[in-house]
Motif scaffolding. Structure first.
Motif, PDB file in Angstrom:
ATOM      1  N   LYS A 136       0.826  -1.213   0.000  1.00 14.28           N
ATOM      2  CA  LYS A 136       0.000   0.000   0.000  1.00 14.28           C
ATOM      3  C   LYS A 136       0.859   1.261   0.000  1.00 14.28           C
ATOM      4  O   LYS A 136       0.486   2.276  -0.589  1.00 14.28           O
ATOM      5  CB  LYS A 136      -0.926  -0.021   1.217  1.00 14.28           C
ATOM      6  N   LEU A 137       2.021   1.187   0.641  1.00 13.32           N
ATOM      7  CA  LEU A 137       2.941   2.332   0.612  1.00 13.32           C
ATOM      8  C   LEU A 137       3.482   2.537  -0.802  1.00 13.32           C
ATOM      9  O   LEU A 137       3.573   3.673  -1.288  1.00 13.32           O
ATOM     10  CB  LEU A 137       4.090   2.094   1.594  1.00 13.32           C
ATOM     11  N   ALA A 138       3.806   1.426  -1.465  1.00  9.40           N
ATOM     12  CA  ALA A 138       4.322   1.533  -2.832  1.00  9.40           C
ATOM     13  C   ALA A 138       3.243   2.004  -3.801  1.00  9.40           C
ATOM     14  O   ALA A 138       3.533   2.708  -4.777  1.00  9.40           O
ATOM     15  CB  ALA A 138       4.873   0.177  -3.280  1.00  9.40           C
ATOM     16  N   ALA A 139       1.974   1.630  -3.537  1.00  8.47           N
ATOM     17  CA  ALA A 139       0.881   2.018  -4.437  1.00  8.47           C
ATOM     18  C   ALA A 139       0.337   3.407  -4.141  1.00  8.47           C
ATOM     19  O   ALA A 139      -0.536   3.891  -4.869  1.00  8.47           O
ATOM     20  CB  ALA A 139      -0.246   0.991  -4.338  1.00  8.47           C
ATOM     21  N   GLY A 140       0.816   4.026  -3.080  1.00  2.94           N
ATOM     22  CA  GLY A 140       0.347   5.360  -2.740  1.00  2.94           C
ATOM     23  C   GLY A 140      -0.911   5.387  -1.898  1.00  2.94           C
ATOM     24  O   GLY A 140      -1.459   6.462  -1.636  1.00  2.94           O
ATOM     25  N   GLU A 141      -1.389   4.205  -1.470  1.00  2.00           N
ATOM     26  CA  GLU A 141      -2.586   4.176  -0.621  1.00  2.00           C
ATOM     27  C   GLU A 141      -2.266   4.635   0.805  1.00  2.00           C
ATOM     28  O   GLU A 141      -3.163   5.072   1.528  1.00  2.00           O
ATOM     29  CB  GLU A 141      -3.166   2.761  -0.603  1.00  2.00           C
ATOM     30  N   TYR A 142      -1.028   4.435   1.237  1.00  2.00           N
ATOM     31  CA  TYR A 142      -0.552   4.925   2.532  1.00  2.00           C
ATOM     32  C   TYR A 142       0.529   5.959   2.284  1.00  2.00           C
ATOM     33  O   TYR A 142       1.363   5.794   1.378  1.00  2.00           O
ATOM     34  CB  TYR A 142       0.055   3.784   3.352  1.00  2.00           C
ATOM     35  N   ASN A 143       0.548   7.024   3.091  1.00  2.00           N
ATOM     36  CA  ASN A 143       1.751   7.856   3.123  1.00  2.00           C
ATOM     37  C   ASN A 143       2.677   7.303   4.206  1.00  2.00           C
ATOM     38  O   ASN A 143       2.341   6.328   4.889  1.00  2.00           O
ATOM     39  CB  ASN A 143       1.410   9.336   3.359  1.00  2.00           C
ATOM     40  N   LEU A 144       3.837   7.912   4.372  1.00  2.00           N
ATOM     41  CA  LEU A 144       4.831   7.352   5.295  1.00  2.00           C
ATOM     42  C   LEU A 144       4.315   7.310   6.726  1.00  2.00           C
ATOM     43  O   LEU A 144       4.521   6.308   7.431  1.00  2.00           O
ATOM     44  CB  LEU A 144       6.116   8.185   5.225  1.00  2.00           C
ATOM     45  N   GLU A 145       3.626   8.367   7.159  1.00  2.00           N
ATOM     46  CA  GLU A 145       3.126   8.415   8.533  1.00  2.00           C
ATOM     47  C   GLU A 145       2.077   7.317   8.773  1.00  2.00           C
ATOM     48  O   GLU A 145       2.079   6.660   9.812  1.00  2.00           O
ATOM     49  CB  GLU A 145       2.513   9.789   8.836  1.00  2.00           C
ATOM     50  N   GLU A 146       1.197   7.130   7.802  1.00  2.00           N
ATOM     51  CA  GLU A 146       0.171   6.088   7.947  1.00  2.00           C
ATOM     52  C   GLU A 146       0.793   4.697   7.953  1.00  2.00           C
ATOM     53  O   GLU A 146       0.367   3.817   8.717  1.00  2.00           O
ATOM     54  CB  GLU A 146      -0.848   6.212   6.810  1.00  2.00           C
ATOM     55  N   ALA A 147       1.798   4.485   7.113  1.00  2.00           N
ATOM     56  CA  ALA A 147       2.459   3.178   7.072  1.00  2.00           C
ATOM     57  C   ALA A 147       3.170   2.889   8.397  1.00  2.00           C
ATOM     58  O   ALA A 147       3.083   1.764   8.936  1.00  2.00           O
ATOM     59  CB  ALA A 147       3.458   3.134   5.914  1.00  2.00           C
ATOM     60  N   TYR A 148       3.852   3.897   8.929  1.00  2.00           N
ATOM     61  CA  TYR A 148       4.570   3.704  10.194  1.00  2.00           C
ATOM     62  C   TYR A 148       3.590   3.443  11.347  1.00  2.00           C
ATOM     63  O   TYR A 148       3.823   2.568  12.189  1.00  2.00           O
ATOM     64  CB  TYR A 148       5.425   4.928  10.500  1.00  2.00           C
TER      65      TYR A 148
END
Length: 241
Positions: free
Chosen positions: A82-94
């Motif tokens: 999802k981070l690679a696809a742009g569904e998450y930004n860095l803060e959401e992924a962390y």
């Protein structure tokens, strides 16, 4: 935060029993989404060294606990995708990775014991055992898994817990056969210790060796050998008397 996010994802995957090349690939893909294209990582079963490239500093984290948790690996992989696809930004992924770290996604202990007991019975039949030995194998396998779980939680010594669990499996099987409840001692023991056998660890060791990760492959192979030795020693101690 990008470096900490990559390291957290790698640590969670290694603690859950992922292969080394999968961990390195996931960390590299997550780093690329944050424009860290010159990253290098060195992953072993006991630690991860991650270099994000100049001007950032190289970081090292230690892997203290290892288990088998395929669901956690799938969850971390999902965050990476999802981070690679742009569904998450860095803060959401962390934040999602920290949530996965806090959550206990393992099945409850009673269900794991039941699953180990059922698996022991199935292995008994698969190895040509008799149906009359099925209750003994189910009880011995479930009790052995219960013992290894609680002793490992108590002592934090994995190989000692596996040795004691195999000892109890051998004792239960021997008492059942001598008491007339069971008939084939060897088949009962083999079926009952199968939930303790490090099948995933052996598979990952071979896959890491084939991928050229010799340090990780040999380390996992040595861990699998020690586990197999502990199981064999526990059973052999019962049969020796």
């Amino acid at each position: 935060m990008a470096i900490d996010c990559c390291l957290l994802a790698g640590r969670l995957m290694m603690e859950a029993g992922a292969e080394t090349y999968r961990v390195e690939d996931t960390m590299a893909r997550m780093a690329q989404t944050q424009l860290l294209s010159a990253t290098h990582s060195f992953v072993t079963p006991t630690g991860i060294i991650f270099s994000p490239g100049s001007p950032h500093h190289t970081k090292l984290i230690r892997i203290e606990h290892r288990s088998t948790d395929l669901e956690k690996i799938a969850l971390v992989n999902d965050v990476s995708r999802k981070l690679a696809a742009g569904e998450y930004n860095l803060e959401e992924a962390y934040a999602r990775l920290k949530q996965i770290e806090r959550e206990n996604v393992m099945f409850p202990i009673w269900l794991q014991i039941v699953a180990a007991a059922v698996a022991s019975g199935c292995f008994l039949l698969m190895f040509g055992g008799r149906w009359t030995d099925l209750p003994t194998a189910i009880f011995a396998g479930g009790f052995g898994f219960l013992v290894v779980t609680f002793i490992q939680e108590w002592t934090r010594v994995k190989f000692f817990a596996e040795f004691v669990a195999a000892l109890f499996v051998g004792l239960i099987s021997y008492v059942a056969v001598t008491g007339g409840i069971g008939t084939e001692l060897d088949t009962i023991i083999i079926g009952s210790v199968m939930p303790l056998v490090p099948g995933l660890l052996i598979t990952n060791a071979v896959r890491d060796l084939m991928a050229g990760h010799f340090v990780s492959g040999l380390s996992k192979g040595a861990e699998a050998f020690l586990t197999s030795f502990a199981i064999g020693a526990g059973v052999a101690l019962v049969l020796a008397f």
